[in-house]
Scaffold this active site. Structure first.
Site, short mmCIF file in Angstrom:
data_model
loop_
_atom_site.label_atom_id
_atom_site.label_comp_id
_atom_site.label_asym_id
_atom_site.label_seq_id
_atom_site.Cartn_x
_atom_site.Cartn_y
_atom_site.Cartn_z
N LEU A 108 8.43 -94.89 55.14
CA LEU A 108 8.50 -95.97 54.22
C LEU A 108 9.19 -95.30 52.79
O LEU A 108 8.57 -94.07 52.60
CB LEU A 108 7.19 -96.52 53.50
CG LEU A 108 6.45 -97.17 54.99
CD1 LEU A 108 4.88 -97.33 54.43
CD2 LEU A 108 6.83 -98.37 55.55
N CYS A 109 10.42 -95.88 52.39
CA CYS A 109 10.97 -95.34 51.12
C CYS A 109 11.32 -93.81 51.42
O CYS A 109 11.90 -93.48 52.48
CB CYS A 109 10.00 -95.66 50.22
SG CYS A 109 10.78 -95.08 48.35
#
Length: 326
Positions: A108-109
């Site tokens: 994520l990210c």
């Protein structure tokens, strides 16, 4: 397997929203009858509580070093602590180990930095938060970094762009596991857009640029956004404000780095893309509503901005349902 075991890897200065988007979305699926259900656990180095980059403290449920497979889904969160975590050979080694014991892996990210450090993105197409994409590409040249999409699936590895895109990725995993109907219900419960497709751009014309500093440019931007089907030539926009086309162009280039004509065209294309992905309006009607004189003009603009035709763009978005003709 009696349940779908999900291990979320957290560390100090992780992004709380990255973690919450995953855990809350899977929990929502469980409440709506996911069968088998998801068993979601937060694992941290040493099993210690982590201080998120927002300052809030999260208690771990698992000690990263003691986690063993099989794992259904391994998720590495992002956050401002991603570079320190990617430099932690023990943490990276355990992520690499657990990836071998997992059916699928996701970041994520800026968690993509950790996956890259573990060698899990070598030769793969991946994304990360747009602000860090160039840094990731420079640091790990063996990774094919694409900063545009909100998430990318490349084989068993998925990478999400940042923060709330974690929600979109998790919805896509639920759809893969349990079907589109459950994913739709989870999205409704979360009161969120019914799953943006992964190839949707991270930034749009309406969110990417900072607000213009000059009142004349702000006024023009607002006028353009509300009157896409009007005459928006630079001369017409200048007359509306009682300034010359040359002066208005100079203000636009200084404030937002585009000429008025470039801004109008990009805004019209962005609005057309939104209508194509969220309504069933015919392409000709979309072209008219967004100020393109003909469908051919819209097609040319789409080819310039998205590298595809309006029809193909709509088809690529077809797995997001619930469109209307409104």
């Amino acid at each position: 397997m009696t349940d779908r075991r999900v291990v979320v890897v957290g560390y100090d200065a992780a992004e709380l929203l990255d973690i919450a988007c995953v855990t809350s979305t899977f929990a929502g699926a469980n409440r709506l009858g996911a069968d088998p259900p998801y068993q979601v656990r937060l694992a941290t180095p040493g099993g210690r509580p982590i201080t998120c980059d927002s300052g809030l403290v999260l208690a771990a449920q698992e000690t990263l070093e003691r986690v063993r497979g099989p794992i259904d889904t391994l998720v590495v969160s992002g956050g401002t602590g991603h570079e320190c975590s990617a430099a932690d050979e023990r943490l990276v080694g355990h992520v690499r180990r657990l990836a071998r014991e997992s059916r699928r892996v996701a970041s994520l990210c800026t968690g993509a930095t950790v996956l890259a450090a573990a060698g899990l993105l070598d030769g793969r197409r991946a994304t990360t938060h747009w602000h860090y994409a160039a840094r990731l590409a420079a640091q790990f040249p063996q990774v094919v970094v694409d900063p545009a999409p909100i998430f990318i699936r490349d084989g068993v590895v998925a990478t999400a762009a940042g923060v709330t895109s974690a929600l979109d990725l998790t919805l896509s995993l639920i759809e893969e596991d349990h079907g589109a109907e459950l994913a739709r219900w989870v999205a409704r419960v979360l009161v969120t857009y019914l799953q943006r497709p992964g190839n949707q751009a991270q930034m749009s014309m309406f969110t990417a640029a900072p607000a213009p500093r000059t009142s004349l440019v702000r006024s023009t931007v607002d006028h353009v956004a509300g009157n896409l089907d009007a005459d928006l030539t630079t001369n017409t926009l200048g007359r509306r404000l009682s300034v010359s086309a040359r002066h208005l162009t100079r203000l636009f280039v200084t404030d937002i780095g585009q000429t008025p004509g470039q801004f109008v065209r990009a805004t019209r294309v962005a609005a057309a893309a939104q209508l194509l992905s969220s309504t069933t309006l015919p392409v000709a009607a979309v072209a008219k509503r967004c100020g393109f004189g003909t469908t051919e003009s819209l097609r040319q603009a789409f080819a310039d901005h998205y590298g595809t035709s309006p029809t193909r763009y709509r088809a690529s978005m077809s797995r997001t349902s619930g469109r209307s003709g409104a």
